[in-house]
Design a protein around this motif. Structure first.
Motif, short mmCIF file in Angstrom:
data_model
loop_
_atom_site.label_atom_id
_atom_site.label_comp_id
_atom_site.label_asym_id
_atom_site.label_seq_id
_atom_site.Cartn_x
_atom_site.Cartn_y
_atom_site.Cartn_z
N TYR A 78 -12.24 -17.61 -7.64
CA TYR A 78 -10.84 -17.50 -7.21
C TYR A 78 -10.53 -16.11 -6.66
O TYR A 78 -9.84 -15.97 -5.66
N THR A 136 -5.82 -5.38 -17.65
CA THR A 136 -4.51 -5.89 -18.06
C THR A 136 -4.57 -7.38 -18.41
O THR A 136 -3.55 -8.05 -18.48
N GLU A 137 -5.78 -7.89 -18.58
CA GLU A 137 -6.03 -9.27 -19.01
C GLU A 137 -5.60 -10.33 -18.01
O GLU A 137 -5.49 -11.51 -18.35
N GLN A 138 -5.35 -9.93 -16.75
CA GLN A 138 -4.98 -10.95 -15.76
C GLN A 138 -6.15 -11.87 -15.46
O GLN A 138 -5.96 -13.06 -15.18
N THR A 198 -8.11 -3.32 -12.45
CA THR A 198 -6.79 -3.37 -13.08
C THR A 198 -6.51 -4.77 -13.62
O THR A 198 -5.99 -4.93 -14.73
N ASP A 234 -8.47 -12.67 -17.69
CA ASP A 234 -8.50 -13.58 -18.84
C ASP A 234 -7.47 -14.68 -18.68
O ASP A 234 -7.71 -15.84 -19.03
N ALA A 235 -6.29 -14.30 -18.18
CA ALA A 235 -5.23 -15.30 -18.00
C ALA A 235 -5.69 -16.41 -17.06
O ALA A 235 -5.46 -17.60 -17.32
N LEU A 236 -6.39 -16.05 -15.99
CA LEU A 236 -6.92 -17.06 -15.07
C LEU A 236 -7.93 -17.95 -15.77
O LEU A 236 -7.90 -19.18 -15.65
N GLU A 237 -8.84 -17.31 -16.53
CA GLU A 237 -9.88 -18.08 -17.22
C GLU A 237 -9.29 -19.06 -18.21
O GLU A 237 -9.74 -20.20 -18.32
N VAL A 238 -8.25 -18.62 -18.95
CA VAL A 238 -7.63 -19.51 -19.94
C VAL A 238 -7.03 -20.72 -19.26
O VAL A 238 -7.04 -21.82 -19.80
N MET A 239 -6.51 -20.53 -18.03
CA MET A 239 -5.95 -21.67 -17.32
C MET A 239 -7.04 -22.62 -16.82
O MET A 239 -6.74 -23.65 -16.21
N GLY A 240 -8.30 -22.26 -17.05
CA GLY A 240 -9.38 -23.12 -16.60
C GLY A 240 -9.77 -22.87 -15.15
O GLY A 240 -10.34 -23.73 -14.49
N ILE A 241 -9.43 -21.69 -14.64
CA ILE A 241 -9.78 -21.35 -13.26
C ILE A 241 -11.01 -20.45 -13.29
O ILE A 241 -11.10 -19.56 -14.11
#
Ligand SMILES: Nc1ncnc2c1ncn2[C@@H]1O[C@H](COP(=O)(O)OP(=O)(O)O)[C@@H](O)[C@H]1O
Ligand SMILES: [Mg+2]
Lengths: 243, 247
Positions: free
Chosen positions: A127, A111-113, A107, A115-122
């Protein structure tokens, strides 16, 4: 073969670019609650009934007057420690925790969550996945130990309730010719199964593509693949350590 | 300023981006428009590094993002804020924890400083008293606002928005567009917005790039968009009946 390679790269990635130790500690604790504490109920139910059933059935099969009663609980003990608690509970664990892990990560993927972590550099693998695997390695062996106790205790309660064998004989049987290595063997199996269920399920969930339908498929694949891996590993470990 | 040079990407046999070049200016909302399936999201994901382009260069204020090492890539990433199409809020965290998340993992701010910053951002996107709500308990428009708040909480130099007004009613869409535009101006951020909504183009399209089947066909401002002389773009702009009347 290709997916095995991808799986190995995936597990390797978990150990690069890590966040602070404190972040991981709280993540691991959260996961321990999800993986361990939330499985207590199902593991308790399954273990007690498993013990009860095995006791009744062993008694049913050992009708010869030449076999003393305490052999029944001896058989219950050895089956529980060697096979039932580590392996059967692992299948239950794959059904509960494996599908949960795959569903959650799937999920988050669609829902790109992630991707959101990756964009933050995590590093999303370390994680999200590493805490789940660590929690699984910490909690599953404990569940197995608890299950072992409950399974044997379930057998004890049944023998008291039905009078198949006396409580005294039951206790005598479970202490008779006790092999300590069997416990170590059960724990080795527990660690291996914990690792297999968590990493396979995480892998299946993490690489979900598509929509809700595919999340369901990933969950199912996580459970079936984990079960197959558990049984294969079970056989290999038995060959390696017992034969 | 972000500069992209000849970015190419194909999936298996299918060419999705056929060499896109262009610049995105600081302090402006730079729009990427085009119909569905032309590769807008893929281009955006290439720029932020979620997809690795097959070839081409991406420069963030003259710092090479594509060929740089892991360290410098991470450094640039930490200057990026992104609003995703479905908002991509973390389900297991409430609104406050969602917005605070980048501060938790990327900064050493104290708890009080973080809460102050979160409340400032919530206020900036026009939300109040939602700190304890879970993402499943708020509306689509509110999710977008929370997504914007999370994207700007760590004071990014670059802001990316993928279809910020998809799934919203026209009025809320406009409010979100304006919010993104204001924030861009206020903090001098380099903002890139992917959209297929002509209303956004009319409202905030200072600088527009038009994509068609993986090619860049046109670039300019919303004032010139009606006389671009590009047939595909005209078809896109004048797709609805009201716009046809203007034609
Ligand atoms: N991960 C992927 N694998 C294969 N094909 C993809 C992938 N992502 C996007 N595509 C294809 O690239 C094309 C452009 O997609 P996209 O950039 O999402 O379009 P849009 O302009 O609507 O955002 C689509 O045809 C899509 O099928
Ligand atoms: Mg898109």
């Amino acid at each position: 073969m290709k997916s095995l390679g991808k799986f190995l790269i995936f597990t390797g990635q978990m150990f690069v670019r890590r966040e602070s130790f404190k972040t991981y500690l709280s993540l691991v604790l959260d996961e321990c609650i999800k993986v361990g504490f939330n499985s207590l109920f199902i593991v308790t139910i399954v273990s007690v009934f498993m013990g009860a059933v095995v006791t009744v059935q062993t008694a049913y099969n050992l009708v010869s007057p030449f076999i003393p009663d305490y052999v029944i609980s001896l058989v219950v003990r050895d089956m529980t420690v060697l096979e039932l608690s580590p392996t059967i509970i692992a299948i239950v664990y794959a059904g509960k925790v494996g599908s949960n892990i795959a569903g959650e990560l799937g999920t988050m993927r669609i829902t790109e969550q992630i991707d959101a972590l990756e964009v933050m550099g995590i590093n999303s693998t370390s994680y999200l996945v590493l805490p789940k695997i660590i929690a699984s390695l910490l909690m599953y062996p404990m569940l197995v130990i608890m299950s072992g106790f409950l399974c044997i205790y379930g057998g004890y309660l049944t023998s008291l309730a039905t009078g198949i064998i006396s409580g005294h004989d039951y206790i005598y049987g479970i202490r008779y010719e006790f092999i300590e290595f069997n416990i170590a063997f059960a724990l080795i199996k527990a660690f291996v199964f914990a690792l297999l269920v968590a990493s396979i399920s995480a892998y299946k969930g993490y690489f979900t593509t598509g929509g809700a339908l595919e999340v369901g498929k990933s969950s199912t694949a996580a459970v079936t693949n984990s079960c197959i891996a558990i049984l294969l590993a079970d056989y290999l470990l038995a060959q390696l350590l017992l034969a | 300023m972000i500069e992209i040079i000849d970015v190419k990407k194909s999936f298996k046999e299918k060419d999705v981006l056929n060499g896109i070049s262009g610049t995105f200016d600081a302090g402006k909302c730079n729009l990427i428009i085009g119909s569905s399936g032309t590769g807008k999201s893929v281009l955006l994901k290439c720029i932020v590094g979620l997809i690795k382009p097959d070839s081409g260069q991406i420069l963030f204020d003259n710092r090479d993002f594509t060929s740089g090492d892991k360290e410098s890539q991470t450094e640039i990433r930490r200057e990026i804020g992104m609003l995703f199409q479905g908002s991509a809020l973390f389900d297991s965290k409430n609104v406050e924890q969602n917005i605070m998340f980048p501060l938790d993992v990327l900064t050493n701010m104290s708890k009080e400083e973080k809460i102050e910053r979160v409340n400032f951002c919530l206020d900036r996107v026009g939300l109040a008293n939602v700190n304890d709500k879970m993402p499943s308990e708020i509306s689509g428009g509110m999710k977008k606002r929370v997504g914007i708040a999370r994207a700007i909480v760590n004071k990014p130099n670059y802001l990316f928005c993928d279809e910020p007004n998809s799934g919203l009613d026209p009025q809320t869409s406009m409010v979100i567009d304006e919010l993104i535009n204001e924030i861009t101006k206020e903090y001098g951020i380099t903002t890139v917005v992917v959209t297929h909504d002509m209303n956004s183009v009319i409202e905030i399209g200072e600088k527009v790039m038009y994509l068609y089947k993986g090619h860049k066909l046109w670039e300019g401002s919303n004032e010139d968009i009606t006389n671009s002389g590009v047939k595909e773009l005209d078809d896109f702009v004048f797709a609805n009946r009201m716009m046809k009347k203007f034609r």
